[in-house]
Write an enzyme that holds these catalytic residues in place. Structure first.
Site, short mmCIF file in Angstrom:
data_model
loop_
_atom_site.label_atom_id
_atom_site.label_comp_id
_atom_site.label_asym_id
_atom_site.label_seq_id
_atom_site.Cartn_x
_atom_site.Cartn_y
_atom_site.Cartn_z
N ASN A 1 -2.60 13.15 -3.63
CA ASN A 1 -3.71 13.71 -4.40
C ASN A 1 -4.06 15.11 -3.91
OD1 ASN A 1 -4.26 11.66 -6.28
ND2 ASN A 1 -5.37 10.47 -4.76
N HIS B 1 -5.04 14.92 -8.68
CA HIS B 1 -5.28 13.52 -9.03
C HIS B 1 -4.42 13.05 -10.20
CE1 HIS B 1 -8.55 12.67 -6.26
NE2 HIS B 1 -8.98 13.91 -6.47
N ASP C 1 -2.21 9.68 -10.28
CA ASP C 1 -2.13 8.65 -11.34
C ASP C 1 -0.69 8.40 -11.74
OD1 ASP C 1 -4.87 8.47 -11.31
OD2 ASP C 1 -5.17 9.66 -13.13
N GLU D 1 -4.66 2.39 -4.18
CA GLU D 1 -3.20 2.46 -4.14
C GLU D 1 -2.58 1.17 -3.63
OE1 GLU D 1 -4.68 4.55 -0.33
OE2 GLU D 1 -5.35 4.20 -2.38
N ASP E 1 0.86 -1.18 0.00
CA ASP E 1 0.00 0.00 0.00
C ASP E 1 0.89 1.23 0.00
OD1 ASP E 1 -2.98 0.95 0.59
OD2 ASP E 1 -1.62 2.23 1.74
#
Length: 348
Positions: A234, A239, A243, A269, A226
């Site tokens: 973010n 965002h 990505d 994630e 994770d």
């Protein structure tokens, strides 16, 4: 002498030549279907020579040649280019007496041709590609009924060409359909953002590996990862940067894990990896390499430099445990890593 000048507007018409190329018939091998049509024309008309002739820019080329031992002739020696201008059958009762053709090689040769009859090969959109023609060594006429039959056979030649095109189009469509199916299958098993296996495909792979382990296969290990503080990425960078961060993790996973390992974006994630034929100690070394790669390589294209860390859970893939129990144990190990300060691996 020849009353048709060169260049010939009909023969050189770009659209007509394009139509001829569309059928891709020039310089192809002889085929029984065309030979049979030419043979039928010769038999019906009681003619020793029967040809299926296509008119290229500088030559006439024979797809079928019954009773003639040549494959093509120069266009300036072509009677068929005269026939191409007719709506019906073009008949020359005696070539030797016709000033347009009396000097042609087939008329002045040792055994001269004297009679010609040619039916135009007209495509559905109106372009004349060539002729179905018959020749004889003696002057003669051709009855109207035989001319009708020649026109019918000429239409059959065009139908053969159309059928070939349809079959080729269908073949291309089948190839495209198969490629679309392949791409859909890839998409169905791939995470669009990272290009890794998606959760569905990875779960299926886990089931396959579990079955192998239950039959006595070599031990395997599982790793769950994770990305730490991903929400902050973010919130601070947007965002799009999030990505990019996930794509960066995926790229590093491809570098660090072995070809036999299977890596998946598990969701959000979170990432999962299956390491076949790998004990927990070996898998721990792979996890450490990934920690090191994350520390050494900031996410490209983001300023100020964004260095990611990850919390990982690691466990043996136990063949005696149900898959959902194994995954819950792995998930618990990963969250233990988070509670203990993040940026570490906890093995169970």
């Amino acid at each position: 002498m020849d009353t048709l000048a060169f260049p010939d507007p009909l023969i050189d018409d770009p659209q007509r030549l394009q139509a001829l190329r569309r059928y891709a018939v020039l310089d192809t091998p002889m085929e029984p279907a065309y030979d049979e049509l030419a043979d039928m024309a010769g038999h019906i008309c009681a003619a020793p020579v029967a040809l299926i002739s296509f008119l290229d820019r500088e030559r006439q080329w024979f797809k079928a040649a019954m009773g003639l031992a040549v494959q093509e002739t120069p266009l300036d020696q072509s009677i068929c280019r005269y026939a191409a201008r007719q709506t019906g059958v073009f008949v020359v009762p005696d070539l030797a007496l016709d000033p347009r053709f009396a000097h042609f090689d087939i008329v002045t040769q040792e055994h001269p041709m004297r009679f010609y009859a040619g039916a135009p090969l007209v495509t559905p959109d109106g372009y004349v590609l060539g002729t179905l023609c018959v020749l004889d060594y003696v002057p003669r006429l051709l009855a109207p009924r035989l001319q009708e039959l020649m026109l019918a056979l000429a239409r059959q030649v065009i139908r053969l060409l159309e059928l070939k095109r349809a079959n080729e189009r269908q073949g291309h469509m089948l190839v495209e359909l198969e490629e679309a199916r392949r791409q859909m299958a890839v998409l169905a098993h791939t995470d669009v953002l990272t290009g890794l296996s998606n959760r569905r495909a990875f779960t299926e792979r886990l089931r396959q590996e579990l079955a192998l382990l239950q039959r006595g296969g070599e031990p395997a290990s599982l790793l769950m990862l994770d990305v730490d503080h991903f929400k902050r990425v973010n919130d601070l960078h947007g965002h799009h940067a999030g990505d990019m961060a996930l794509q960066h993790v995926a790229a590093l996973c491809r570098e660090v894990f072995r070809a036999a390992d299977v890596v998946s974006r598990w969701g959000g994630e979170e990432f999962m990896a299956l390491l076949p034929a790998t004990g927990v100690d070996q898998a721990g070394a792979v996890a450490e390499r990934l920690h090191a790669a994350l520390a050494a390589r900031p996410v490209p294209g983001i300023e100020p430099a964004l260095v990611l860390t990850a919390s990982m859970g690691l466990s043996a893939f136990e063949p005696l445990h149900p898959l959902d129990i194994t995954l819950r144990t792995l998930d618990a190990a990963m969250y233990t890593a988070k509670r203990e300060g993040r940026n570490r691996t906890v093995a169970v």
